[in-house]
Design a protein around this motif. Structure first.
Motif, PDB file in Angstrom:
ATOM      1  N   GLN A  71       0.833  -1.201   0.000  1.00 15.59           N
ATOM      2  CA  GLN A  71       0.000   0.000   0.000  1.00 15.59           C
ATOM      3  C   GLN A  71       0.869   1.253   0.000  1.00 15.59           C
ATOM      4  O   GLN A  71       1.873   1.326   0.704  1.00 15.59           O
ATOM      5  N   TYR A  72       0.497   2.227  -0.806  1.00 12.96           N
ATOM      6  CA  TYR A  72       1.177   3.509  -0.969  1.00 12.96           C
ATOM      7  C   TYR A  72       2.579   3.388  -1.551  1.00 12.96           C
ATOM      8  O   TYR A  72       3.360   4.310  -1.492  1.00 12.96           O
ATOM      9  N   SER A  73       2.929   2.229  -2.114  1.00 10.41           N
ATOM     10  CA  SER A  73       4.240   2.104  -2.742  1.00 10.41           C
ATOM     11  C   SER A  73       4.149   2.580  -4.185  1.00 10.41           C
ATOM     12  O   SER A  73       3.074   2.692  -4.754  1.00 10.41           O
ATOM     13  N   GLY A  74       5.261   2.848  -4.759  1.00 11.53           N
ATOM     14  CA  GLY A  74       5.304   3.229  -6.158  1.00 11.53           C
ATOM     15  C   GLY A  74       5.203   4.723  -6.393  1.00 11.53           C
ATOM     16  O   GLY A  74       4.698   5.469  -5.569  1.00 11.53           O
ATOM     17  N   LYS A  75       5.708   5.112  -7.521  1.00 10.10           N
ATOM     18  CA  LYS A  75       5.686   6.505  -7.973  1.00 10.10           C
ATOM     19  C   LYS A  75       4.949   6.545  -9.293  1.00 10.10           C
ATOM     20  O   LYS A  75       5.256   5.788 -10.215  1.00 10.10           O
ATOM     21  N   GLU A  76       3.950   7.424  -9.379  1.00 11.34           N
ATOM     22  CA  GLU A  76       3.171   7.535 -10.611  1.00 11.34           C
ATOM     23  C   GLU A  76       4.065   8.030 -11.747  1.00 11.34           C
ATOM     24  O   GLU A  76       4.756   9.022 -11.609  1.00 11.34           O
ATOM     25  N   VAL A  77       4.030   7.296 -12.875  1.00 10.56           N
ATOM     26  CA  VAL A  77       4.835   7.684 -14.032  1.00 10.56           C
ATOM     27  C   VAL A  77       3.989   7.970 -15.267  1.00 10.56           C
ATOM     28  O   VAL A  77       4.470   8.561 -16.218  1.00 10.56           O
ATOM     29  N   ASP A  78       2.741   7.520 -15.269  1.00 11.10           N
ATOM     30  CA  ASP A  78       1.826   7.804 -16.372  1.00 11.10           C
ATOM     31  C   ASP A  78       0.427   7.973 -15.790  1.00 11.10           C
ATOM     32  O   ASP A  78      -0.249   6.991 -15.492  1.00 11.10           O
ATOM     33  N   LYS A  79       0.033   9.226 -15.635  1.00 15.63           N
ATOM     34  CA  LYS A  79      -1.246   9.535 -14.985  1.00 15.63           C
ATOM     35  C   LYS A  79      -2.433   9.042 -15.808  1.00 15.63           C
ATOM     36  O   LYS A  79      -3.388   8.510 -15.267  1.00 15.63           O
ATOM     37  N   GLU A  80      -2.377   9.197 -17.131  1.00 14.22           N
ATOM     38  CA  GLU A  80      -3.495   8.796 -17.993  1.00 14.22           C
ATOM     39  C   GLU A  80      -3.764   7.292 -17.933  1.00 14.22           C
ATOM     40  O   GLU A  80      -4.904   6.858 -17.903  1.00 14.22           O
ATOM     41  N   LYS A  81      -2.697   6.493 -17.914  1.00 14.98           N
ATOM     42  CA  LYS A  81      -2.850   5.034 -17.907  1.00 14.98           C
ATOM     43  C   LYS A  81      -2.798   4.461 -16.490  1.00 14.98           C
ATOM     44  O   LYS A  81      -2.895   3.251 -16.320  1.00 14.98           O
ATOM     45  N   ASN A  82      -2.604   5.325 -15.493  1.00 18.44           N
ATOM     46  CA  ASN A  82      -2.566   4.918 -14.085  1.00 18.44           C
ATOM     47  C   ASN A  82      -1.451   3.902 -13.823  1.00 18.44           C
ATOM     48  O   ASN A  82      -1.670   2.853 -13.214  1.00 18.44           O
ATOM     49  N   ILE A  83      -0.241   4.215 -14.322  1.00 12.76           N
ATOM     50  CA  ILE A  83       0.909   3.321 -14.175  1.00 12.76           C
ATOM     51  C   ILE A  83       1.862   3.882 -13.128  1.00 12.76           C
ATOM     52  O   ILE A  83       2.171   5.072 -13.124  1.00 12.76           O
ATOM     53  N   VAL A  84       2.309   2.987 -12.236  1.00 12.03           N
ATOM     54  CA  VAL A  84       3.293   3.349 -11.216  1.00 12.03           C
ATOM     55  C   VAL A  84       4.529   2.485 -11.394  1.00 12.03           C
ATOM     56  O   VAL A  84       4.471   1.390 -11.946  1.00 12.03           O
ATOM     57  N   VAL A  85       5.660   2.995 -10.925  1.00 12.88           N
ATOM     58  CA  VAL A  85       6.881   2.210 -10.878  1.00 12.88           C
ATOM     59  C   VAL A  85       7.137   1.893  -9.406  1.00 12.88           C
ATOM     60  O   VAL A  85       6.999   2.758  -8.543  1.00 12.88           O
ATOM     61  N   CYS A  86       7.442   0.630  -9.131  1.00 14.97           N
ATOM     62  CA  CYS A  86       7.721   0.239  -7.750  1.00 14.97           C
ATOM     63  C   CYS A  86       8.928  -0.698  -7.734  1.00 14.97           C
ATOM     64  O   CYS A  86       9.360  -1.192  -8.774  1.00 14.97           O
ATOM     65  N   ASN A  87       9.457  -0.924  -6.545  1.00 12.31           N
ATOM     66  CA  ASN A  87      10.574  -1.852  -6.385  1.00 12.31           C
ATOM     67  C   ASN A  87      10.059  -3.288  -6.427  1.00 12.31           C
ATOM     68  O   ASN A  87       8.901  -3.552  -6.078  1.00 12.31           O
ATOM     69  N   ASP A  88      10.925  -4.209  -6.818  1.00 13.35           N
ATOM     70  CA  ASP A  88      10.523  -5.619  -6.869  1.00 13.35           C
ATOM     71  C   ASP A  88      10.044  -6.120  -5.507  1.00 13.35           C
ATOM     72  O   ASP A  88       9.114  -6.905  -5.420  1.00 13.35           O
ATOM     73  N   GLU A  89      10.622  -5.614  -4.442  1.00 12.14           N
ATOM     74  CA  GLU A  89      10.220  -6.057  -3.096  1.00 12.14           C
ATOM     75  C   GLU A  89       8.827  -5.571  -2.700  1.00 12.14           C
ATOM     76  O   GLU A  89       8.259  -6.053  -1.720  1.00 12.14           O
ATOM     77  N   ASP A  90       8.245  -4.633  -3.460  1.00 16.02           N
ATOM     78  CA  ASP A  90       6.894  -4.153  -3.189  1.00 16.02           C
ATOM     79  C   ASP A  90       5.810  -5.078  -3.737  1.00 16.02           C
ATOM     80  O   ASP A  90       4.638  -4.903  -3.434  1.00 16.02           O
ATOM     81  N   ILE A  91       6.198  -6.066  -4.545  1.00 15.19           N
ATOM     82  CA  ILE A  91       5.240  -7.048  -5.047  1.00 15.19           C
ATOM     83  C   ILE A  91       5.019  -8.062  -3.924  1.00 15.19           C
ATOM     84  O   ILE A  91       5.939  -8.769  -3.520  1.00 15.19           O
ATOM     85  N   LEU A  92       3.794  -8.114  -3.424  1.00 18.60           N
ATOM     86  CA  LEU A  92       3.490  -8.976  -2.278  1.00 18.60           C
ATOM     87  C   LEU A  92       2.865 -10.303  -2.679  1.00 18.60           C
ATOM     88  O   LEU A  92       3.110 -11.332  -2.046  1.00 18.60           O
ATOM     89  N   VAL A  93       2.026 -10.285  -3.731  1.00 25.81           N
ATOM     90  CA  VAL A  93       1.265 -11.471  -4.137  1.00 25.81           C
ATOM     91  C   VAL A  93       1.103 -11.465  -5.638  1.00 25.81           C
ATOM     92  O   VAL A  93       0.959 -10.409  -6.251  1.00 25.81           O
TER      93      VAL A  93
END
Length: 98
Positions: A71-93
């Motif tokens: 939750q609350y991880s990632g940085k928005e990189v494409d607002k129109e497509k709602n895409i965020v970039v996050c670290n691999d360790e932020d993938i939980l499931v």
């Protein structure tokens, strides 16, 4: 085109409903806040060294996988497509059809 580097992953977050099932329109500010808390999404790109630091491989998560991110991880990189970039360790499931 956006390409993640090193241990980063691009995730397209699920959309937030702007109207409740009962027909109530949700305020734009609340939608903005809710969007930051969304945890489910689809992997759209993977950096070249993902999961290597944990003994895994880039194949641990594949493009198209449905995932749950911290939750609350990632940085928005494409607002129109709602895409965020996050670290691999932020993938939980990783969700699967099974």
């Amino acid at each position: 085109m956006i390409k993640p580097v090193l241990h980063r992953i691009l995730v397209q977050l699920e959309d937030i409903d702007e109207v409740t099932e009962g027909g109530i329109i949700i305020a734009k500010e609340l939608i903005k806040k809710e969007r930051k808390a969304v945890e489910k999404g689809t992997v759209v790109a993977i950096g070249e060294t993902c999961f290597e630091a944990y003994g895994g491989s880039k194949d641990t998560v594949k493009v198209g996988d449905k995932v749950l991110i911290a939750q609350y991880s990632g940085k928005e990189v494409d607002k129109e497509k709602n895409i965020v970039v996050c670290n691999d360790e932020d993938i939980l499931v990783i969700f699967s059809e099974d």
